[in-house]
Every structure is written in structure tokens, then in C-alpha cells.
Design a protein around this motif. Sequence first.
Motif, PDB file in Angstrom:
ATOM      1  N   ASN A 131     100.441  82.789 113.889  1.00 36.77           N
ATOM      2  CA  ASN A 131      99.502  81.994 113.105  1.00 36.77           C
ATOM      3  C   ASN A 131      99.056  80.788 113.939  1.00 36.77           C
ATOM      4  OD1 ASN A 131      98.003  80.653 111.205  1.00 36.77           O
ATOM      5  ND2 ASN A 131      99.570  80.720 109.611  1.00 36.77           N
ATOM      6  N   PRO A 132      97.905  80.869 114.580  1.00 35.13           N
ATOM      7  CA  PRO A 132      97.482  79.820 115.523  1.00 35.13           C
ATOM      8  C   PRO A 132      96.728  78.657 114.886  1.00 35.13           C
ATOM      9  CG  PRO A 132      95.904  81.591 115.557  1.00 35.13           C
ATOM     10  CD  PRO A 132      96.968  81.994 114.554  1.00 35.13           C
ATOM     11  N   LEU A 133      96.957  78.372 113.603  1.00 35.52           N
ATOM     12  CA  LEU A 133      96.196  77.304 112.960  1.00 35.52           C
ATOM     13  C   LEU A 133      96.481  75.942 113.583  1.00 35.52           C
ATOM     14  CD1 LEU A 133      95.991  78.079 109.147  1.00 35.52           C
ATOM     15  CD2 LEU A 133      94.558  78.848 111.032  1.00 35.52           C
ATOM     16  N   SER A 134      97.697  75.714 114.062  1.00 30.14           N
ATOM     17  CA  SER A 134      97.986  74.424 114.712  1.00 30.14           C
ATOM     18  C   SER A 134      97.154  74.263 115.971  1.00 30.14           C
ATOM     19  CB  SER A 134      99.478  74.315 115.047  1.00 30.14           C
ATOM     20  OG  SER A 134     100.256  74.189 113.879  1.00 30.14           O
ATOM     21  N   ALA A 136      89.510  77.968 106.832  1.00 33.89           N
ATOM     22  CA  ALA A 136      88.405  77.013 106.660  1.00 33.89           C
ATOM     23  C   ALA A 136      88.886  75.708 106.038  1.00 33.89           C
ATOM     24  CB  ALA A 136      87.300  77.636 105.805  1.00 33.89           C
ATOM     25  N   GLY A 137      90.075  75.731 105.429  1.00 31.74           N
ATOM     26  CA  GLY A 137      90.650  74.518 104.864  1.00 31.74           C
ATOM     27  C   GLY A 137      91.029  73.484 105.904  1.00 31.74           C
ATOM     28  N   ASN A 184      87.114  72.872  99.318  1.00 30.94           N
ATOM     29  CA  ASN A 184      86.937  73.898  98.283  1.00 30.94           C
ATOM     30  C   ASN A 184      86.098  75.091  98.735  1.00 30.94           C
ATOM     31  OD1 ASN A 184      88.289  72.261  96.294  1.00 30.94           O
ATOM     32  ND2 ASN A 184      86.440  70.991  96.243  1.00 30.94           N
ATOM     33  N   SER A 185      85.082  74.833  99.529  1.00 30.23           N
ATOM     34  CA  SER A 185      84.197  75.904  99.980  1.00 30.23           C
ATOM     35  C   SER A 185      83.434  75.413 101.198  1.00 30.23           C
ATOM     36  CB  SER A 185      83.210  76.310  98.873  1.00 30.23           C
ATOM     37  OG  SER A 185      82.427  75.200  98.471  1.00 30.23           O
ATOM     38  N   THR A 186      82.843  76.346 101.930  1.00 31.91           N
ATOM     39  CA  THR A 186      82.145  75.972 103.160  1.00 31.91           C
ATOM     40  C   THR A 186      80.668  75.714 102.888  1.00 31.91           C
ATOM     41  OG1 THR A 186      81.865  78.321 103.695  1.00 31.91           O
ATOM     42  CG2 THR A 186      83.764  77.197 104.650  1.00 31.91           C
ATOM     43  N   ASP A 187      80.415  74.812 101.949  1.00 31.95           N
ATOM     44  CA  ASP A 187      79.054  74.357 101.693  1.00 31.95           C
ATOM     45  C   ASP A 187      79.082  72.863 101.440  1.00 31.95           C
ATOM     46  OD1 ASP A 187      79.528  73.863  98.833  1.00 31.95           O
ATOM     47  OD2 ASP A 187      79.514  76.043  98.629  1.00 31.95           O
ATOM     48  N   ILE A 188      77.922  72.277 101.258  1.00 33.64           N
ATOM     49  CA  ILE A 188      77.807  70.826 101.157  1.00 33.64           C
ATOM     50  C   ILE A 188      78.560  70.268  99.954  1.00 33.64           C
ATOM     51  CG2 ILE A 188      75.703  70.799  99.790  1.00 33.64           C
ATOM     52  CD1 ILE A 188      76.527  68.534 102.827  1.00 33.64           C
ATOM     53  N   ASN A 189      78.815  71.107  98.942  1.00 32.72           N
ATOM     54  CA  ASN A 189      79.522  70.666  97.746  1.00 32.72           C
ATOM     55  C   ASN A 189      81.015  70.965  97.791  1.00 32.72           C
ATOM     56  OD1 ASN A 189      77.114  69.762  96.403  1.00 32.72           O
ATOM     57  ND2 ASN A 189      76.607  71.916  96.026  1.00 32.72           N
ATOM     58  N   GLY A 190      81.502  71.365  98.958  1.00 35.13           N
ATOM     59  CA  GLY A 190      82.893  71.786  99.066  1.00 35.13           C
ATOM     60  C   GLY A 190      83.863  70.696  99.464  1.00 35.13           C
ATOM     61  N   ARG A 240      89.329  81.737 103.076  1.00 38.14           N
ATOM     62  CA  ARG A 240      90.259  82.651 103.741  1.00 38.14           C
ATOM     63  C   ARG A 240      89.530  83.737 104.513  1.00 38.14           C
ATOM     64  NH1 ARG A 240      95.313  84.838 100.403  1.00 38.14           N
ATOM     65  NH2 ARG A 240      95.726  82.608 100.566  1.00 38.14           N
ATOM     66  N   ASN A 241      89.802  83.809 105.797  1.00 37.83           N
ATOM     67  CA  ASN A 241      89.286  84.884 106.646  1.00 37.83           C
ATOM     68  C   ASN A 241      90.358  85.337 107.613  1.00 37.83           C
ATOM     69  OD1 ASN A 241      86.315  83.337 106.280  1.00 37.83           O
ATOM     70  ND2 ASN A 241      86.241  85.547 106.365  1.00 37.83           N
ATOM     71  N   ASP A 242      90.177  86.557 108.139  1.00 36.96           N
ATOM     72  CA  ASP A 242      91.020  86.994 109.242  1.00 36.96           C
ATOM     73  C   ASP A 242      90.792  86.063 110.427  1.00 36.96           C
ATOM     74  OD1 ASP A 242      91.572  89.068 107.548  1.00 36.96           O
ATOM     75  OD2 ASP A 242      90.473  90.584 108.687  1.00 36.96           O
TER      76      ASP A 242
END
Length: 511
Positions: free
Chosen positions: A55-58, A295-296, A301-307, A377-379
Motif C-alpha cells: 500500500n504505497p499511500l505514504s 483520493a482522500g 468527500n468527492s473529487t469535485d469543487i464541493n468535496g 476509492r480506486n485501484d
Amino acid sequence: MKKIFYILSFFLVLTSCKDALDIVQDGEINNPEVAFHSVEDMQKFLNGSVYPAVNPLSEISFTALFTDEIGYGPSSVSTSDILTHRFVLNSTTSQVSGIWVGNYNIVNKVNILLKGSTLINYNTLSADDKLLYTNVLAHARAIRALAYITLESYFSPNMKDANALGVILSAIPADIFTTKLPRVKNSEIYALIESDLQYALANYNTSNITAGTTQPQHYLQKAAINAIAARYYNYKGDDVNAKLNASAAISESGLTLANGTGTAYTTMWTDATRGEILWSLYRPNNTTGSWSNIAGLWTTNSTDINGSVNFDMSRKLFSLLNNQIAGGDIRYDVFIDASSKFDPAYPSGPNPREDDVIVINKYPGKSSPASSAMNLRNDIKMFRLSEMYLILAEVAVHEGSLTTAATNIKTIRINRSKQGVTTAVTYTTAQQAYTDILLERRRELCFEGHRYLDLKRMGVAAGVGIDRDVYDDDNQTMPLTLPASDYRFTLPIPLDEINANPNIQQNTGYN
């Protein structure tokens, strides 16, 4: 005396993925005699413990924060992230510990599996089980090689020097209560990496290591192992083997670069199609499972301007994607959400930060998600075909073939053009070529965890360092660049490791 070392991941080692690994209970995982009785046990441990540990998130988070990939968004940002973004890097930086812990956790789990495999009598196995036995080990050893490549690339000051200080070497399960080992020379780590890669490439077979049906890119295939080897040899400075393995990864995969004239490139990022992916980490399309929301790292909350955007795309990266290649760049459409706010007066408007928000959309959530929990969430794409072309370009410069280097870069740009065209690519000096390769890697591999290591490897030769816009930070007095020669392009050994292991040496600049 048995040589075992302390690693920060001990608490992780004691926790297995219970849903997939019922054969091992907490407290037993370091005891292969309890855990491994059959090839099926090996298979369960690989699928339930080794693969989930990758898990390469770091690495992705640290690279984006520290380099020039992101700027502050309109929502709140943690103090620790602010410090990392402002080049404050020390042995307590959380992402540094995450890189160290995560990769030694992988190493230890593979070591447990390898030790457990010795308890199974290979000679008594059926022909099918013999194939499965060797294939499980091929997968495990390739993954261990990648973990050590990652550790070396971040914590060794110079991967191209075999005698430079590397990391801690262990090929047996860890025990925090016994000997604490020192760091060793790169050459000693390289011997294990190359042994693992050679075994994996020689013994990989098509026996099914998974418990059920899965997409082929979610587990290592031979082309992906070649890709791991290509990255390693490129980092090490072995041009012959880097070229050999990058070429093999391209030819073995049967894949082609995703073309920007159609939907292949776009749907690859929503996980709807494979595209050019050699290996990606599976993110289940449901609300269960232990995977993090990639993406977090940048939004809430989401990948848009309101997220509730915490970080947006850096202005310099945005400008590189904004119609800088002939025919328009498909990466602009894919990586930047259409809801982004663009201030036509930027940067001279009254509120350049608030009125100009470039929302990162490289990980837009899975297509047709089961719920809003899938929005982030994505691969995670570990290896793609484009990296192999970039490696071939880099090797060609080393070999003095600037024309070949230019051809490989042009191949990528044609496939990222929305009209399938590009302007001529020519180089007259090695420095010019390195600069352009770094530019293309910056566009192509952004938010995948490459930029920091790319600058560390090539920045000095290209005369390129971190390159930010003044409004990537809310403090306009902060430095906008950091030269690639700076000591912070090698990470510090984490403080917890230093405190617990008196034999380990800290990197220069952090004492």
C-alpha cells in the motif's frame, strides 16, 4: 546467534487480514510451524497477508506534499501536512515513518511465508501443487524485492553507489526482543533484490494463485515483474538490465499505450478497463475491505469543487497539462475535474487562492460505485506501460542516443494527444534530454509517487529542482524551489527506529 532486527511494523505483523487468513491467529503469525501445513496455506497467506500489505499511500502522499504537485485548497489542512509542504522534514515526519513501516511490514510477511514454505515437503507434492508452490514464492519474492527497492530509493543517499549506506537487511522473520541490526551497504541489499527478481522471473508460471476470479492486472504477471526489475536497474544505474527488462515488460504484456483519441485512457482511471496497467492494487467495489481511499489524500468527500478540497493541483503542473502538447492533452481532461474554479485574472486577481481551485481528479472513484463510499476509492496503479517508455528514454540518454530518447518521449505524447499528433521532439544535449524527460514524467506520473525520486535521481543532471507557484502556499514568503542536491532528497531514518535500535545510523543532515 539468530540475527533478528527491530522494525516499527511489529504491531502490523501481529495483525493479519482475518477475512482471508483464518489459518493464523494473532500471536501465531511469527510461528510458521503453527501456520503452514500445505501449499494451500501458503496461497492463503500470500493472498490474505502479503498482497494486502502492499500500500504505497505514504509514498504518494509524501511526494505530493513535499514536491510541486499540490497547493493548499480551500478546506483545512493539518499542521503536519503544512510542515511537510514547507520542506520541514525530520525523523518525526509521519509519511517518513509510514514508508519505513509499510515496506518493512511487507518484508517481514514475505519472510514468514518463505520460512513457512520450508516446512512443506516439495518432493511429495502433486505436479499441480509444485507449480503453485513455486508460483506463490515467485509472487512473494517479487513483492519483497519491490519493498526493498522502495526502501533503498528513499533512505539510501545514492543507489548508484554500491558502497553507499543502504537500509537494514533481513531475510528471516522479525523479533523485536532480540538483536538489533545496523544498516548495510547497498551491495548487500542488492544481492537479495537480484536473487528475488531472478527467482521470480525464472519460476513465475500461470498456476492460479488467487482464491477466485479476478482481473489479471490485480496480481503480478511476468511483465509486471519485468517492470519491477526495470525500475530497480534504472534506479541502480544498470542500463543494460534496465533496458532489457523495460523492453520485456512492454513485449510480454501484450498491451499498448492507452490512446487519448478514444476512451481507453479515461476508463483506465475509473477502473472500468485495464488499459496499459501492468499491475494495480485492487480496491473492491463495495463498502467493505481494508483499502484506503486514495483520493482522500487531497479531498474529503468527492473529487469535485464541493468535496471539501484540502489540496488542489499545483499551478505549475496545471500549466504543463493545459494544452502544452499538440492536439490537446487527454491528461488535462482526466486529471482535472470539470467543476474546478478558474480565475481568469489569476494570479493578479484579488483572491488568487480562493478564486482559483484546480480539483485533482486522477482518482475519480470507481465507475458505477455501489455507494458514496466509493467516491474516493480506486485501484492504485503500481506499474504502467508509460513508465517503461520513460525508462527506455532515460537509458538512451545514458547511452548517448538522444534520438532514441526523443522517440520514446514522442511515443508517449502522441498517445496522450487527443488528436493523436505531436510536435517534433529533438535533443542536442544530455541535459536538455534529462530536463524534458523529467517534464514528461512530471505530467505522466503525477500523484503516483514518482516526483520526489525523479528529482533525486535526475534533478542535478537536468538542473531542475522543486518548482512551485507562489500561490501553492498561503504564505507568499515561503521558498518556491528546493535544489535536487539538498540533503532532504534522502529521507531520515524514523525517530522510533533510532530510539529502539542503537545500531542504526541516521542519514546526513538529520542529527
